[in-house]
Design an enzyme around this catalytic site. Structure first.
Site, PDB file in Angstrom:
ATOM      1  CE1 TYR A 180      -3.943   1.922  -0.214  1.00  0.00           C
ATOM      2  CE2 TYR A 180      -2.965   3.223   1.545  1.00  0.00           C
ATOM      3  CZ  TYR A 180      -3.922   3.062   0.561  1.00  0.00           C
ATOM      4  OH  TYR A 180      -4.850   4.051   0.335  1.00  0.00           O
ATOM      5  CE  LYS A 184      -3.117   4.104  -3.247  1.00  0.00           C
ATOM      6  NZ  LYS A 184      -4.071   4.639  -4.201  1.00  0.00           N
TER       7      LYS A 184
END
Ligand SMILES: NC(=O)c1ccc[n+]([C@@H]2O[C@H](COP(=O)([O-])OP(=O)(O)OC[C@H]3O[C@@H](n4cnc5c(N)ncnc54)[C@H](O)[C@@H]3O)[C@@H](O)[C@H]2O)c1
Length: 269
Positions: A180, A184
């Site tokens: 994640y 990102k």
């Protein structure tokens, strides 16, 4: 120059929203409709998109649902062709689709694998969706925008693209997975790369980085998260509306390669 009351208006703009069945994507579709845009709502889960369209009642005239798997270049290509065929243009891409492991009460799933044992397959699958998927959507949108001579792209990153997750928030051994943060952060890199690549053109691209949005989380999680936020709370989903309209409209016409952070101050301390 637009009149002040028209500055956020999206009349005659065609906006493609990926991840349109999700928490943020579905909200964004409604906000964009409210600003008079025509909206192409795309997701892997087209049934959920269609359910969202049903819920719009009378307001369905300027929105259509599309199925897409953003990890497949042919699927993304087909989507952009379909949007162009139906609406005649693609002015704005709002790319929300991603794998975002949730910790709210609706998603009691398994985030208990340790970093050392995090499965390679899961890492690769997530990067395929979160990074390659973003690359393919931007690539196909940019192709149309280049031919049109203008376009505007918004990629959704996260506070975790800027700072590491505080794993103390995720109790009982569960944690926010490594892909994640990495994906990102990659979204911010892609934003800057594409902005610079299309220098001296009328194609611009920016990232929007939200903090945690309250969505029926456990009281313990809400309290723990809120205590780490300068504003002392999670975001309400409506608190991204203004940022979306700012980036999607000519109100942000002198912005490209930037990251608009809407995080209640999370990354400021
Ligand atoms: N919810 C939050 O608190 C929060 C905070 C910061 C950033 N974000 C980011 O905002 C974006 C949207 O988050 P959300 O909360 O709406 O997530 P969500 O999980 O509710 O929605 C994501 C959507 O992406 C779709 N999707 C997944 N894989 C796909 C694929 N291969 N092809 C097409 N669609 C696919 C899913 O079907 C889903 O509808 C994500 O990029 C997320 O990382 C969310």
């Amino acid at each position: 120059m637009s009149a002040v009351e028209d500055i956020f208006d999206l009349k005659e703009k065609v906006v493609l929203v990926t991840g349109a069945a999700g928490l943020i994507g579905s909200r964004f579709c409604k906000v964009l409709l409210g600003a008079h845009a025509s909206v192409a709502a795309a997701d892997l889960n087209v049934q959920k998109v269609n359910g969202m369209l049903e819920g719009l009642g009378e307001n369905k005239t300027r929105i259509s649902g599309f199925e897409v798997d953003i990890t497949s270049s042919s699927s993304v290509q087909k989507l952009v062709e379909q949007v162009h065929a139906e609406f005649g243009a693609l002015d704005v891409l709002v790319h929300c689709a991603a794998l975002d492991p949730k910790f709210d009460q609706d998603h009691k799933n398994n985030h208990h694998v340790s970093f050392e044992d995090f499965p390679l397959e899961m890492w690769q699958q997530a990067l395929d969706v979160n990074l390659t998927g973003a690359f393919l959507c931007v690539q196909e949108a940019a192709r149309v925008m280049k031919a049109q001579g203008k376009g505007n792209i918004i990629l959704i990153s996260s506070i975790y693209g800027m700072v590491a997750p505080d794993q103390r928030l995720y109790q009982a051994g569960s944690f926010k997975p490594p892909y994640y943060s990495v994906s990102k952060a990659g979204i911010l890199g892609l934003t800057r790369y594409v902005a610079a690549y299309y220098a001296n053109s009328s194609i611009r691209i920016n990232a929007l980085s939200p903090g945690g949005i309250y969505n029926n989380h456990d009281k313990e999680f809400d309290e723990a998260y809120s205590s780490r936020s300068i504003m002392g709370r999670m975001a309400d989903i409506s608190e991204l509306d203004g940022a979306l309209l700012f980036l999607a409209s000519d109100a942000s016409s002198y912005m490209t390669g930037a990251n608009l952070v809407v995080d209640g101050g999370w990354t400021a301390w």
